[in-house]
Design a protein around this motif. Structure first.
Motif, PDB file in Angstrom:
ATOM      1  N   ALA A 153       0.835  -1.204   0.000  1.00 22.81           N
ATOM      2  CA  ALA A 153       0.000   0.000   0.000  1.00 22.81           C
ATOM      3  C   ALA A 153       0.866   1.249   0.000  1.00 22.81           C
ATOM      4  O   ALA A 153       1.964   1.255   0.555  1.00 22.81           O
ATOM      5  N   VAL A 154       0.352   2.265  -0.666  1.00 23.73           N
ATOM      6  CA  VAL A 154       0.925   3.606  -0.531  1.00 23.73           C
ATOM      7  C   VAL A 154      -0.119   4.401   0.248  1.00 23.73           C
ATOM      8  O   VAL A 154      -1.310   4.333  -0.067  1.00 23.73           O
ATOM      9  N   ILE A 155       0.308   5.086   1.272  1.00 25.97           N
ATOM     10  CA  ILE A 155      -0.663   5.832   2.072  1.00 25.97           C
ATOM     11  C   ILE A 155      -0.325   7.321   2.009  1.00 25.97           C
ATOM     12  O   ILE A 155       0.784   7.703   1.636  1.00 25.97           O
ATOM     13  N   ASN A 156      -1.324   8.132   2.360  1.00 32.02           N
ATOM     14  CA  ASN A 156      -1.035   9.569   2.363  1.00 32.02           C
ATOM     15  C   ASN A 156      -0.572   9.989   3.764  1.00 32.02           C
ATOM     16  O   ASN A 156      -0.669   9.221   4.737  1.00 32.02           O
ATOM     17  N   ALA A 157      -0.075  11.223   3.835  1.00 31.23           N
ATOM     18  CA  ALA A 157       0.537  11.698   5.091  1.00 31.23           C
ATOM     19  C   ALA A 157      -0.480  11.730   6.217  1.00 31.23           C
ATOM     20  O   ALA A 157      -0.155  11.425   7.372  1.00 31.23           O
ATOM     21  N   ARG A 158      -1.733  12.085   5.871  1.00 33.72           N
ATOM     22  CA  ARG A 158      -2.754  12.187   6.922  1.00 33.72           C
ATOM     23  C   ARG A 158      -3.005  10.817   7.567  1.00 33.72           C
ATOM     24  O   ARG A 158      -3.095  10.689   8.792  1.00 33.72           O
ATOM     25  N   THR A 159      -3.089   9.793   6.692  1.00 28.28           N
ATOM     26  CA  THR A 159      -3.312   8.442   7.210  1.00 28.28           C
ATOM     27  C   THR A 159      -2.119   7.981   8.055  1.00 28.28           C
ATOM     28  O   THR A 159      -2.285   7.353   9.102  1.00 28.28           O
ATOM     29  N   ARG A 160      -0.914   8.303   7.560  1.00 34.85           N
ATOM     30  CA  ARG A 160       0.288   7.954   8.336  1.00 34.85           C
ATOM     31  C   ARG A 160       0.220   8.565   9.740  1.00 34.85           C
ATOM     32  O   ARG A 160       0.417   7.888  10.735  1.00 34.85           O
ATOM     33  N   ASP A 161      -0.129   9.901   9.744  1.00 37.37           N
ATOM     34  CA  ASP A 161      -0.160  10.593  11.037  1.00 37.37           C
ATOM     35  C   ASP A 161      -1.222   9.998  11.953  1.00 37.37           C
ATOM     36  O   ASP A 161      -1.006   9.834  13.155  1.00 37.37           O
ATOM     37  N   ASN A 162      -2.404   9.674  11.365  1.00 39.90           N
ATOM     38  CA  ASN A 162      -3.501   9.157  12.184  1.00 39.90           C
ATOM     39  C   ASN A 162      -3.261   7.718  12.638  1.00 39.90           C
ATOM     40  O   ASN A 162      -3.650   7.317  13.727  1.00 39.90           O
ATOM     41  N   TYR A 163      -2.630   6.950  11.773  1.00 42.27           N
ATOM     42  CA  TYR A 163      -2.515   5.515  12.044  1.00 42.27           C
ATOM     43  C   TYR A 163      -1.240   5.188  12.820  1.00 42.27           C
ATOM     44  O   TYR A 163      -1.261   4.416  13.773  1.00 42.27           O
ATOM     45  N   PHE A 164      -0.127   5.820  12.375  1.00 45.34           N
ATOM     46  CA  PHE A 164       1.159   5.458  12.992  1.00 45.34           C
ATOM     47  C   PHE A 164       1.683   6.526  13.951  1.00 45.34           C
ATOM     48  O   PHE A 164       2.568   6.277  14.740  1.00 45.34           O
ATOM     49  N   GLY A 165       1.152   7.712  13.823  1.00 43.78           N
ATOM     50  CA  GLY A 165       1.669   8.818  14.636  1.00 43.78           C
ATOM     51  C   GLY A 165       2.338   9.841  13.737  1.00 43.78           C
ATOM     52  O   GLY A 165       2.890   9.486  12.683  1.00 43.78           O
ATOM     53  N   GLU A 166       2.264  11.076  14.195  1.00 42.10           N
ATOM     54  CA  GLU A 166       2.712  12.196  13.363  1.00 42.10           C
ATOM     55  C   GLU A 166       4.170  12.043  12.906  1.00 42.10           C
ATOM     56  O   GLU A 166       5.082  11.855  13.719  1.00 42.10           O
ATOM     57  N   GLY A 167       4.351  12.099  11.577  1.00 48.85           N
ATOM     58  CA  GLY A 167       5.692  12.130  11.004  1.00 48.85           C
ATOM     59  C   GLY A 167       6.500  10.855  11.158  1.00 48.85           C
ATOM     60  O   GLY A 167       7.712  10.849  10.928  1.00 48.85           O
ATOM     61  N   ALA A 168       5.833   9.741  11.514  1.00 51.19           N
ATOM     62  CA  ALA A 168       6.571   8.483  11.750  1.00 51.19           C
ATOM     63  C   ALA A 168       7.168   7.945  10.451  1.00 51.19           C
ATOM     64  O   ALA A 168       6.689   8.250   9.369  1.00 51.19           O
ATOM     65  N   GLN A 169       8.269   7.194  10.595  1.00 51.84           N
ATOM     66  CA  GLN A 169       8.839   6.496   9.433  1.00 51.84           C
ATOM     67  C   GLN A 169       8.064   5.186   9.314  1.00 51.84           C
ATOM     68  O   GLN A 169       8.079   4.376  10.233  1.00 51.84           O
ATOM     69  N   VAL A 170       7.375   4.965   8.212  1.00 54.18           N
ATOM     70  CA  VAL A 170       6.430   3.855   8.192  1.00 54.18           C
ATOM     71  C   VAL A 170       6.673   2.836   7.080  1.00 54.18           C
ATOM     72  O   VAL A 170       5.997   1.813   7.024  1.00 54.18           O
ATOM     73  N   VAL A 171       7.611   3.121   6.167  1.00 59.68           N
ATOM     74  CA  VAL A 171       7.841   2.157   5.090  1.00 59.68           C
ATOM     75  C   VAL A 171       8.294   0.835   5.700  1.00 59.68           C
ATOM     76  O   VAL A 171       9.174   0.805   6.559  1.00 59.68           O
ATOM     77  N   GLY A 172       7.635  -0.249   5.255  1.00 58.15           N
ATOM     78  CA  GLY A 172       7.945  -1.574   5.799  1.00 58.15           C
ATOM     79  C   GLY A 172       6.980  -1.981   6.900  1.00 58.15           C
ATOM     80  O   GLY A 172       6.848  -3.165   7.213  1.00 58.15           O
ATOM     81  N   LYS A 173       6.285  -0.970   7.486  1.00 55.94           N
ATOM     82  CA  LYS A 173       5.328  -1.304   8.534  1.00 55.94           C
ATOM     83  C   LYS A 173       4.035  -1.773   7.899  1.00 55.94           C
ATOM     84  O   LYS A 173       3.808  -1.611   6.695  1.00 55.94           O
ATOM     85  N   SER A 174       3.160  -2.277   8.737  1.00 56.36           N
ATOM     86  CA  SER A 174       1.941  -2.880   8.210  1.00 56.36           C
ATOM     87  C   SER A 174       0.714  -2.050   8.596  1.00 56.36           C
ATOM     88  O   SER A 174       0.609  -1.566   9.731  1.00 56.36           O
ATOM     89  N   ILE A 175      -0.190  -1.864   7.654  1.00 51.81           N
ATOM     90  CA  ILE A 175      -1.448  -1.179   7.954  1.00 51.81           C
ATOM     91  C   ILE A 175      -2.582  -2.154   7.669  1.00 51.81           C
ATOM     92  O   ILE A 175      -2.576  -2.854   6.638  1.00 51.81           O
ATOM     93  N   GLU A 176      -3.515  -2.240   8.599  1.00 44.24           N
ATOM     94  CA  GLU A 176      -4.604  -3.204   8.448  1.00 44.24           C
ATOM     95  C   GLU A 176      -5.865  -2.499   7.969  1.00 44.24           C
ATOM     96  O   GLU A 176      -6.333  -1.557   8.606  1.00 44.24           O
ATOM     97  N   VAL A 177      -6.347  -2.914   6.828  1.00 44.57           N
ATOM     98  CA  VAL A 177      -7.575  -2.321   6.300  1.00 44.57           C
ATOM     99  C   VAL A 177      -8.572  -3.444   6.071  1.00 44.57           C
ATOM    100  O   VAL A 177      -8.289  -4.383   5.313  1.00 44.57           O
TER     101      VAL A 177
END
Lengths: 418, 221
Positions: free
Chosen positions: A151-175
């Motif tokens: 998945a490619v996610i947008n910054a807003r989703t990153r901030d809401n899901y993983f926390g503001e400004g987190a490094q998230v490549v390689g992490k998992s998002i459950e949809v």
């Protein structure tokens, strides 16, 4: 000459401050609304991030299947199947990409529910658009071939899901109970850019039902990138030819249809033709917008005509003097029109400054998530055009009337003090 | 230079018809200084306005510099006024919002004269009326006599061959009035400017070449 006119315009403005305020307020308010409206239209229609190639793209977004015998119709966005079979093989476009209509899904962060706009695309989608990758990269054909859950996610989703400004490549998002590996993070896109906006971008291959449906209609857009808009005719023609080859009658989800209508259209044509606004062509659309803007300006302009008349009346002595020393009716009318356009432009500058503030507040308000309204060159040109139209609308009638004033009456009627 | 033949001017309202000028025949030669006298309301200013192409006669013909003007359109009249005629009014009629220099430049705005040349000619005209040091002032900062001298500078800046003065000394005291009159006489003498002046002042009138008297719209002398 112009400098002389401007000198006197500024003096006249300074002479009656209340009048000037009322007059400028009307101009500024009218132009402010027009500039903000233009910025909205520009935001909706013009090519902006990440849809910077919109001007070079045609869209296949509506399939209309008809059965004349029964008088029945089935209309809707095309399916992936349709796009794959009839659009992707086209030779004339430089590139054909696919993206899905907005579809929403929920995910949970702790106890908090997050509503996500899912966008299913093919790898070409990333080539046609110009997303800013804050981290990572888009998915490739390789990912699709492997059936990767990426998945490619947008910054807003990153901030809401993983926390503001987190490094998230390689992490998992459950949809919806499926885990996707994040491979990229992109800058937010305003939701008004329907074809490209999403919170989570997924390969179309992971879509549960749509991608595999054999029906003609589904929930996808085909995006056809041309080398230049001059290729549009050829692309449209090739597409028409391909569609004409589709054997009729055809069966679609248990119904039989004898007619298939589908076009490759420009962005604006597409939205105008899906019945959001009932106008036939882009030309008509812009004409309607132009007429609306003129009508919108008409009332304050009429008001300003009255104010201008009284203001020019105060200057009848000057009119007499200028005429006595050789100003013709045309010259005088020209002077008053130039003065009025100058005042309007002055109001225009204030309106632009205020619209910048308004737009900034609007963008930050979150009313349209990711909104990036701007006063760019096009909007400024529309604003300038509106200024000139407004200046002429409100200046011509008083100018002509006053410049026809009899010299002797004008000299008598004005202040004779100096 | 100026020729009026059987000129008549009638002002009409719905109920009243007023004969302001009746059968005026007047010829003013080049370089002549003519004064027009008569009681208030006798038609002096109307006559001056007709000569100055600011008003049209109801009947009769007007010719300026040998050209009959009755068929002239607004644009041609404006051009003729601009090139051939300068005006001096009793109440000065300067534009308060413009500086002295800008006021004087005004007639040149309606010709193809560069801004620099306009400024040079305005300086020259102001120097000739002794007001070089008032270029940047505004009319409100000047005395009556100075205002009238600025008005004269404006009237002559375009070097017109005709100067029309409507009671130019009427709002001035005798000293200032004489100063203004001296300037007009100087212009007439040195530049052969044709001058027509309306006045109430017998003394001023007698300093001119010729005197025309009006009474109830008719020429009596």
């Amino acid at each position: 000459m112009i400098l002389n006119y401007l000198k006197i315009t500024l003096k006249v403005l300074g002479r009656n401050k209340f009048f000037t305020f009322v007059s400028l307020f009307g101009i500024v308010f009218t132009l402010l609304i027009l500039i903000v409206l233009s910025a909205f239209l520009d935001h909706l229609i013009a090519p902006h991030y990440p849809d910077v190639n919109r001007g070079r793209c045609l869209y296949v977004g509506m399939v209309d299947m008809g059965n004349p015998d029964e008088g029945s119709h089935k209309m809707g966005p095309p399916s992936y199947h349709f796009l794959e079979k009839y659009v992707k093989p086209l030779k004339t476009p430089k590139l054909v990409g696919v993206s899905s209509m907005p579809s929403f899904a929920n995910t949970y962060v702790g106890n908090r529910r997050l509503k996500l706009n899912l966008k299913f695309t093919d790898p070409e989608f990333w080539e046609i658009t110009a997303f800013d990758f804050l981290e990572g990269k888009p998915y490739s054909q390789q990912n699709l071939d492997n059936g990767d859950n990426v998945a490619v996610i947008n910054a807003r989703t990153r901030d809401n899901y993983f926390g503001e400004g987190a490094q998230v490549v390689g992490k998992s998002i459950e949809v919806e109970n499926v885990a996707y590996r994040v491979i990229g993070v992109v800058k937010d896109v305003p939701v008004t850019r329907l074809i490209v906006a999403g919170d989570v971008y997924l390969p179309y291959t992971v879509a549960r039902s749509q991608a595999k449906s054999p029906s003609m209609s589904g929930n996808y857009f085909g995006i056809l990138l041309a080398d230049s808009p001059s290729d549009f005719t050829a692309i449209k023609e090739e597409f028409r030819h391909v569609i004409a080859q589709v054997p009729m009658p055809m069966d679609d989800e248990g119904f039989t249809f004898g007619e298939l209508r589908v076009e490759a259209q420009s962005y604006l044509e597409y939205f105008l033709n899906i019945g959001l606004i009932d106008v036939g062509s882009t030309g008509t659309f812009y004409t309607i917008i132009g007429i609306f803007m003129l009508l919108f300006m008409l009332l304050p302009a009429i008001n300003l005509v009255n104010l201008n008349m009284s203001r020019i009346m105060e200057r009848s002595s000057e009119i007499g003097i200028r005429k006595a020393f050789g100003a013709s009716i045309g010259r005088l009318a020209g002077q008053f029109i130039i003065e009025n356009v100058f005042i309007t432009l002055l109001g225009g500058v204030v309106a632009v400054l205020l619209s910048l503030i308004f737009i900034r507040i609007f963008n930050e308000s979150g009313l349209i998530p990711g909104a990036d309204l701007a006063v760019n060159i096009q909007v400024l040109l529309v604003g300038l055009g509106a200024c000139l139209a407004f200046g002429l609308l409100s200046g011509v009638i008083p100018a002509i009337r006053m410049s026809r004033m009899n010299v002797v009456d004008a000299l008598r009627g004005g202040e004779v003090d100096s | 230079m100026i020729s009026l033949q059987q000129v008549e001017k009638v002002y009409r309202t719905k109920t009243v018809e007023t004969l302001a000028l009746n059968n005026i025949n007047l010829h003013v030669d080049k370089g002549e200084f003519l004064s027009i006298m008569g009681p208030s309301g006798c038609g002096k200013s109307t006559l001056l306005n007709i000569i100055g192409l600011l008003d049209e006669p109801s009947k009769g013909e007007v010719a300026i510099a040998g050209k009959p003007v009755h068929n002239f359109r607004d644009k041609e009249l404006a051009r003729l006024r601009n090139e051939k005629i300068g005006f001096v009014f009793q109440s000065f009629h300067l534009i308060n919002d413009l500086s002295v220099a800008d006021n004087v430049e005004l007639p040149l705005l309606y010709r193809n004269v560069s801004a620099r040349e306009r400024r040079r000619l305005a300086e020259e005209a102001l120097a000739s009326v002794g007001l070089s040091n008032r270029m940047r002032h505004f009319p409100g900062q000047l005395s009556g006599g100075q205002k009238q001298r600025v008005a004269i500078a404006r009237a002559i800046v375009g070097r017109p061959s005709i100067l029309l003065a409507d009671e130019p000394t009427g709002n001035l005291d005798s000293v200032m009035g004489n100063e203004v009159m001296d300037i007009l006489l100087g212009l007439n003498r040195e530049h052969a400017t044709t001058i027509v002046m309306v006045t109430h002042d017998e003394g001023m009138a007698h300093r001119t070449n010729r005197l025309v008297r009006l009474f109830d719209g008719s020429q009596v002398q």
